[in-house]
Motif scaffolding. Sequence first.
Motif, mmCIF file in Angstrom:
data_model
loop_
_atom_site.group_PDB
_atom_site.id
_atom_site.type_symbol
_atom_site.label_atom_id
_atom_site.label_comp_id
_atom_site.label_asym_id
_atom_site.label_seq_id
_atom_site.Cartn_x
_atom_site.Cartn_y
_atom_site.Cartn_z
ATOM 1 N N THR A 235 6.031 4.711 -5.777
ATOM 2 C CA THR A 235 5.340 5.449 -6.783
ATOM 3 C C THR A 235 5.001 4.635 -8.009
ATOM 4 N N HIS A 236 4.843 3.355 -7.888
ATOM 5 C CA HIS A 236 4.573 2.565 -8.966
ATOM 6 C C HIS A 236 3.248 2.307 -8.699
ATOM 7 N N LEU A 237 2.478 2.546 -7.407
ATOM 8 C CA LEU A 237 1.169 2.049 -7.285
ATOM 9 C C LEU A 237 0.036 2.372 -8.141
ATOM 10 N N GLU A 238 -0.763 1.317 -8.567
ATOM 11 C CA GLU A 238 -1.937 1.659 -9.598
ATOM 12 C C GLU A 238 -2.970 1.500 -8.562
ATOM 13 N N SER A 239 -2.897 2.137 -7.197
ATOM 14 C CA SER A 239 -4.018 2.036 -6.365
ATOM 15 C C SER A 239 -4.971 2.932 -6.589
#
Lengths: 288, 467
Positions: free
Chosen positions: A121-125
């Motif tokens: 859930t941490h992606l800054e994609s």
Amino acid sequence: MARILLIGLAGDSGCQVAALGLHEALVDILVANEPIYAPTLLDVKEIPDDIDVAIVEGGIRNTHEEEIIKDIREKSKIVIALGACAAFGGIPGLANLRDGKELMNEIYNNHRGTDKGTIPTHLESLPEQHPIKHFVKVDYIIPGCPPEVTDIAYTLTSLLSGQEPEYNSTQVCDDCPRERLGEYETSLKRIHEEIPDPDRCLLEQGYFCMGPATMGGCGAPCPQSGNTCEGCRGSCLDVDDQGMAMIDAMTGLLTQLKDEFDPNLYSAMLYRFTYAESVVSELARRKR
Amino acid sequence: MTDIVEIDPLTRIEGMGKIKVEIKDNQLHDLKFQITVAPRFFEYLLTGKRVEEAPRLTQRICGICYVSHHLAAVKAIEDAWGVTPPETAVKLRRLMNAGGFVTSHSLHSAFLAVPDLAGLPAESRNFIALMDKYPELGKAALKIHAYGNKVVEATGGRIVQVVTSVPGGQTLRLKEQRRDELVEEGREVLELMKVYADFVFDIYEKDTLTCSQFPDVETNFMALVQGPQCDYDVYDGDGRIIGPSGKELARFNPSRYYDYIREAVWEHSSTKVPYYKPEGVSGVIRVGPLARLNVAKQIPFPVAREYEERYLKLFPRTCIQVQGFNLARIPELIAGQEEIMAKLEDDAIIGEDIRIPVKSRGGEGASFIEAPRGILTHHYVIDEKGLIRYANIIAPTTYNHPLIQQDLYENAKIYAGEIADPATRADACWRLEKIVRAYDPCTSCSVHMADFDITVDGGVVEVKEVD
């Protein structure tokens, strides 16, 4: 002495490895100038100011990469997009065919052999892969996957001596020694199913060769090695959309076809490297 | 008081990554090793594509071990279809693979690792300075690298992305004249390699501290082996897993990898982490040069074997020392060259029978190959039209990821005070970077983005989710 930056973003470092193919010539270029930032070679951690030539490999897929490319643009006189990912989005751009969230679920939660129940859930994609021109002005591109060492040397030496490099105005077919007769097979073939005539045009023989829709200058190594052109150098000069140019080039073949045409067999093949900047991807984005 | 120190970007590695260290009152509080390359979803973008595209598409995962992906993909397809390519084709592929090892290992050693070992001043630990101080060595390294490229080009059609492997064989013959040129140059390259190897071995043999300066973490190891004696082979064979004491835990062919390897996902980390299934997620596995020399019985080439013996004197089996990676690469580099010579001198290599036509059909297949960074698995499910319905790729760097993290953590614990003190920080951070470099991580190979966290619980290091 020009101040040179060399960096890789969302790519595979292959372009930098290709540049290494220049060997002594590359060392000479670097020694004659001032390499100021190149994480694969040097331990400099901060992107310095006053860059003369920034050479950027790889596209943009997260906000971290977006920040870096904007920072580099601000500090650089000339920005070069090195290779297909930086120039057109490249193969990773094919993942743009589907929504980012759906993709995450597929890869992390619904993949055989992978523990279920967790999606990072941490992606800054970013939702899609982009070429760098999506975010900043690009002065030159060196196309190809990989880019040709001769193109890298030519572009760098031109720019470093204050000359404008020119783009190649040919198509891959112009480099290809295979003979074209203007006659087409009546069926489309796959490269492993039959052994093509080594001297005749692959497209005329029914193999999906992207040569006519692809910028020349590479020397056509793929058709000369017995396989089709994948289109890695993007569209020819003054052509906007590589896939449409290919459909145009295939008219002769398609009108001869006896078999039923099954579009499922050609998924993304018109745009292996250029989907992220294609007209169809723009239409798909609007529809979404 | 908390100090946060970031090493960003990590330099002289393939791709982009960083280390973030948090220190509270001179004690290590937290450490994160992060890959900042964005995920590129290769496994997804393969689905629905023609299966013969896999060897060409997947090699774009990595610009350094592209040969490994190209060959792993074609081997998996041939496994699915029950196809055996002609003998010459297999030899050409082995030759290409060995060329890939020579380029990749020489690149890592000379450009990334050796600048740390050659006594260069802190501000110029790089290849340009190495070349300046040791011009002959630098030239030898460039020549070795260039030769590996030539072998790849002669067999693969071009460098950095090859084109010649298709299900059923190869599309490009090696002609006799080109073979002869490569043999002649290859002999010279083997001599240059010995000079290069002696230079690196001298560094380790003169200063054994180079070998043992880091505390090391116990793990399992996995590598490809061939035959009942578990011989070293980087192209084909069974996967073999050994425990930290050297005991064999499992040996299996690619079609059974699911029984032994699973991949974990953590909420706050997005690289998948493969583990040895019977031991659960703590059953982490090291792969790569160190693992190969631990797991395989011996290198079957005479010159490489001599250097392997020298290596084993410094890093006896089962070696868990991270610095073993950098030296293990040297006998492997020579093994690559000797395999090239052996294949070139075999007249079967210039044979004309390199392909059999193959019909597209449904099936499921998997393959192993050793990439320079460790064992690589490709697995495809193919539908009856010959389109990919499922793809799974386990790249070597994903195995090593949690280990890099653990090694960094253990070391940062010892240097915490030095990292916190600005006067000694640069040197302490350099030591951390050297750990990452030793693994030769291929950040773009890890396919998905990584973000690990490590906590220490009762003296036992556990990889856990970030809270």
